[in-house]
Scaffold this motif. Structure first.
Motif, PDB file in Angstrom:
ATOM      1  N   UNK A  49       0.796  -1.229   0.000  1.00  0.00           N
ATOM      2  CA  UNK A  49       0.000   0.000   0.000  1.00  0.00           C
ATOM      3  C   UNK A  49       0.826   1.275   0.000  1.00  0.00           C
ATOM      4  N   UNK A  50       2.070   1.216   0.507  1.00  0.00           N
ATOM      5  CA  UNK A  50       2.898   2.415   0.557  1.00  0.00           C
ATOM      6  C   UNK A  50       3.687   2.682  -0.710  1.00  0.00           C
ATOM      7  N   UNK A  51       3.641   1.759  -1.677  1.00  0.00           N
ATOM      8  CA  UNK A  51       4.420   1.929  -2.907  1.00  0.00           C
ATOM      9  C   UNK A  51       3.807   3.006  -3.785  1.00  0.00           C
ATOM     10  N   UNK A  52       4.650   3.765  -4.482  1.00  0.00           N
ATOM     11  CA  UNK A  52       4.164   4.781  -5.407  1.00  0.00           C
ATOM     12  C   UNK A  52       3.615   4.124  -6.674  1.00  0.00           C
ATOM     13  N   UNK A  53       2.586   4.735  -7.242  1.00  0.00           N
ATOM     14  CA  UNK A  53       1.963   4.228  -8.461  1.00  0.00           C
ATOM     15  C   UNK A  53       2.063   5.292  -9.548  1.00  0.00           C
ATOM     16  N   UNK A  54       2.705   4.922 -10.636  1.00  0.00           N
ATOM     17  CA  UNK A  54       2.861   5.843 -11.768  1.00  0.00           C
ATOM     18  C   UNK A  54       2.112   5.363 -13.008  1.00  0.00           C
ATOM     19  N   UNK A  55       1.957   4.039 -13.135  1.00  0.00           N
ATOM     20  CA  UNK A  55       1.283   3.466 -14.301  1.00  0.00           C
ATOM     21  C   UNK A  55       0.293   2.397 -13.853  1.00  0.00           C
ATOM     22  N   UNK A  56      -0.927   2.445 -14.435  1.00  0.00           N
ATOM     23  CA  UNK A  56      -1.966   1.481 -14.093  1.00  0.00           C
ATOM     24  C   UNK A  56      -2.537   0.886 -15.379  1.00  0.00           C
ATOM     25  N   UNK A  57      -2.564  -0.430 -15.446  1.00  0.00           N
ATOM     26  CA  UNK A  57      -3.150  -1.156 -16.577  1.00  0.00           C
ATOM     27  C   UNK A  57      -4.518  -1.678 -16.163  1.00  0.00           C
ATOM     28  N   UNK A  58      -5.506  -1.521 -17.033  1.00  0.00           N
ATOM     29  CA  UNK A  58      -6.867  -1.978 -16.772  1.00  0.00           C
ATOM     30  C   UNK A  58      -7.206  -3.143 -17.699  1.00  0.00           C
ATOM     31  N   UNK A  59      -7.789  -4.196 -17.134  1.00  0.00           N
ATOM     32  CA  UNK A  59      -8.145  -5.382 -17.909  1.00  0.00           C
ATOM     33  C   UNK A  59      -9.342  -6.062 -17.268  1.00  0.00           C
ATOM     34  N   UNK A  60     -10.027  -6.891 -18.045  1.00  0.00           N
ATOM     35  CA  UNK A  60     -11.154  -7.645 -17.507  1.00  0.00           C
ATOM     36  C   UNK A  60     -10.666  -8.822 -16.670  1.00  0.00           C
ATOM     37  N   UNK A  61      -9.651  -9.541 -17.186  1.00  0.00           N
ATOM     38  CA  UNK A  61      -9.222 -10.795 -16.562  1.00  0.00           C
ATOM     39  C   UNK A  61      -7.774 -10.741 -16.083  1.00  0.00           C
ATOM     40  N   UNK A  62      -7.487 -11.237 -14.880  1.00  0.00           N
ATOM     41  CA  UNK A  62      -6.113 -11.322 -14.396  1.00  0.00           C
ATOM     42  C   UNK A  62      -5.469 -12.632 -14.871  1.00  0.00           C
ATOM     43  N   UNK A  63      -5.018 -12.632 -16.108  1.00  0.00           N
ATOM     44  CA  UNK A  63      -4.432 -13.831 -16.714  1.00  0.00           C
ATOM     45  C   UNK A  63      -2.993 -13.527 -17.144  1.00  0.00           C
ATOM     46  N   UNK A  64      -2.283 -14.584 -17.574  1.00  0.00           N
ATOM     47  CA  UNK A  64      -0.863 -14.459 -17.887  1.00  0.00           C
ATOM     48  C   UNK A  64      -0.611 -13.408 -18.980  1.00  0.00           C
ATOM     49  N   UNK A  65      -1.467 -13.355 -19.998  1.00  0.00           N
ATOM     50  CA  UNK A  65      -1.267 -12.400 -21.084  1.00  0.00           C
ATOM     51  C   UNK A  65      -1.346 -10.961 -20.582  1.00  0.00           C
ATOM     52  N   UNK A  66      -2.242 -10.706 -19.652  1.00  0.00           N
ATOM     53  CA  UNK A  66      -2.355  -9.368 -19.067  1.00  0.00           C
ATOM     54  C   UNK A  66      -1.134  -9.064 -18.210  1.00  0.00           C
ATOM     55  N   UNK A  67      -0.661 -10.041 -17.455  1.00  0.00           N
ATOM     56  CA  UNK A  67       0.551  -9.844 -16.653  1.00  0.00           C
ATOM     57  C   UNK A  67       1.745  -9.546 -17.551  1.00  0.00           C
ATOM     58  N   UNK A  68       1.849 -10.242 -18.685  1.00  0.00           N
ATOM     59  CA  UNK A  68       2.928  -9.971 -19.639  1.00  0.00           C
ATOM     60  C   UNK A  68       2.894  -8.508 -20.083  1.00  0.00           C
ATOM     61  N   UNK A  69       1.702  -8.035 -20.429  1.00  0.00           N
ATOM     62  CA  UNK A  69       1.554  -6.656 -20.896  1.00  0.00           C
ATOM     63  C   UNK A  69       1.918  -5.666 -19.786  1.00  0.00           C
ATOM     64  N   UNK A  70       1.439  -5.929 -18.583  1.00  0.00           N
ATOM     65  CA  UNK A  70       1.700  -5.024 -17.468  1.00  0.00           C
ATOM     66  C   UNK A  70       3.187  -4.958 -17.140  1.00  0.00           C
ATOM     67  N   UNK A  71       3.830  -6.101 -17.055  1.00  0.00           N
ATOM     68  CA  UNK A  71       5.249  -6.128 -16.705  1.00  0.00           C
ATOM     69  C   UNK A  71       6.094  -5.538 -17.822  1.00  0.00           C
ATOM     70  N   UNK A  72       5.712  -5.789 -19.069  1.00  0.00           N
ATOM     71  CA  UNK A  72       6.452  -5.224 -20.196  1.00  0.00           C
ATOM     72  C   UNK A  72       6.338  -3.718 -20.280  1.00  0.00           C
ATOM     73  N   UNK A  73       5.196  -3.180 -19.864  1.00  0.00           N
ATOM     74  CA  UNK A  73       4.950  -1.738 -19.898  1.00  0.00           C
ATOM     75  C   UNK A  73       5.498  -1.043 -18.661  1.00  0.00           C
ATOM     76  N   UNK A  74       5.775  -1.810 -17.625  1.00  0.00           N
ATOM     77  CA  UNK A  74       6.238  -1.223 -16.368  1.00  0.00           C
ATOM     78  C   UNK A  74       5.118  -0.724 -15.492  1.00  0.00           C
ATOM     79  N   UNK A  75       3.962  -1.392 -15.544  1.00  0.00           N
ATOM     80  CA  UNK A  75       2.829  -0.979 -14.717  1.00  0.00           C
ATOM     81  C   UNK A  75       3.108  -1.264 -13.244  1.00  0.00           C
ATOM     82  N   UNK A  76       2.706  -0.334 -12.410  1.00  0.00           N
ATOM     83  CA  UNK A  76       2.812  -0.528 -10.966  1.00  0.00           C
ATOM     84  C   UNK A  76       1.578  -1.212 -10.399  1.00  0.00           C
TER      85      UNK A  76
END
Length: 286
Positions: A49-76
């Motif tokens: 909860x104390x971590x700073x948030x600079x980038x947020x990715x929005x998706x319907x499903x928490x699946x591996x493909x979404x995690x790939x996109x988030x980590x590749x983009x540098x989403x917090x």
């Protein structure tokens, strides 16, 4: 909400570095966790909860493909509609798909937050976004109002700006929703005039009776089963449009991302099509 937002005096959220706790506060102000169904699992899944948030990715499903996109983009942070851990679990070992996802997100410093049935019944919520996507522009009312607040509830019903045939309405709905392998299935007279429209994001056959009671000319939802749909059509003239579950909830992502529009947080709607069905075969014996 106890967070940095509460102490801003000039209203300029773009000048403030937001923490994960701040972002969670923003979403829980709009989508109160108390509105979630008793069986649901909403809120923060992982993250500091104390971590700073600079980038947020929005998706319907928490699946591996979404995690790939988030980590590749540098989403917090990833904000999803569907929960990752809906059923009780006793561990998240990396030997399971969900456990691997949790491990990857934690290693990558990416938090996960879910707003599910609490977003379904919010005002505005998931079905409001769906209604706008398929052509409703005026006032909307819940199909199944919440007992404590009639402005909230499941589903929505409203009027088209002008009558359309069922064929025209279905074509417009197909244009307004993201493309999936299954497309839209329609039951009804293609030339019947449509004015009053009921919708429900996600699986909505529990509201078939409410759609008829609301005087809907057509009811658009997802995951309609054969017997309830057949019996519904036999008992009346209300048409049905059955869309992909994922597609009916995807329009809400823009609304959710818009809650951060006055902050300095960068947002992105996931490009991943996470509908469960990947192709359609139309070959048959007739």
């Amino acid at each position: 909400m106890v967070c940095a937002l509460a102490v801003i005096s000039d209203g300029n959220l773009r000048s403030v570095s937001l923490t994960l706790a701040d972002i969670v506060g923003i979403f829980e102000d709009r989508y109160d966790p108390a509105w979630a169904e008793s069986w649901d699992a909403v809120g923060l899944v992982c993250g500091d909860p104390g971590a700073q948030v600079r980038r947020v990715l929005f998706a319907v499903d928490p699946v591996a493909e979404v995690a790939d996109e988030a980590l590749g983009w540098g989403a917090d942070l990833i904000v999803t509609h569907h929960p990752l851990l809906l059923r009780p679990v006793h561990g998240v070992p990396a030997t399971t798909p969900k456990g691997r996802l949790v491990h990857r997100l934690i290693r990558g410093g990416t938090a996960l937050f879910t707003a599910h049935t609490n977003a379904d019944v919010a005002d505005p919520g998931v079905s409001d976004a769906l209604a706008r996507a398929v052509g409703l522009t005026g006032d909307l009312r819940p199909l199944s109002p919440s007992p404590d607040d009639p402005r909230r509830g499941l589903g929505r019903v409203g009027e088209l700006p002008e009558p359309l045939t069922l064929r025209e309405f279905a074509a417009g709905a197909a244009e307004g929703l993201p493309v999936t392998a299954g497309g839209l299935r329609v039951a009804g007279d293609p030339d019947a005039l449509i004015r009053t429209v009921a919708v429900c994001g996600g699986a909505g056959d529990s509201l078939l009776g409410a759609a008829r009671a609301a005087g809907a000319d057509v009811y658009l939802t997802a995951d309609l089963r054969h017997h309830p749909a057949s019996e519904f059509r036999e008992a009346g003239t209300t048409a049905l449009v059955d869309a992909a579950h994922w597609a009916t909830e995807w329009p809400w992502l823009r609304d959710a991302a818009g809650l951060l529009g006055e902050t300095n947080v960068e947002t992105r709607i996931s490009a991943a099509v996470t509908d469960a069905w990947t192709f359609r075969s139309c070959e048959g014996s007739t």
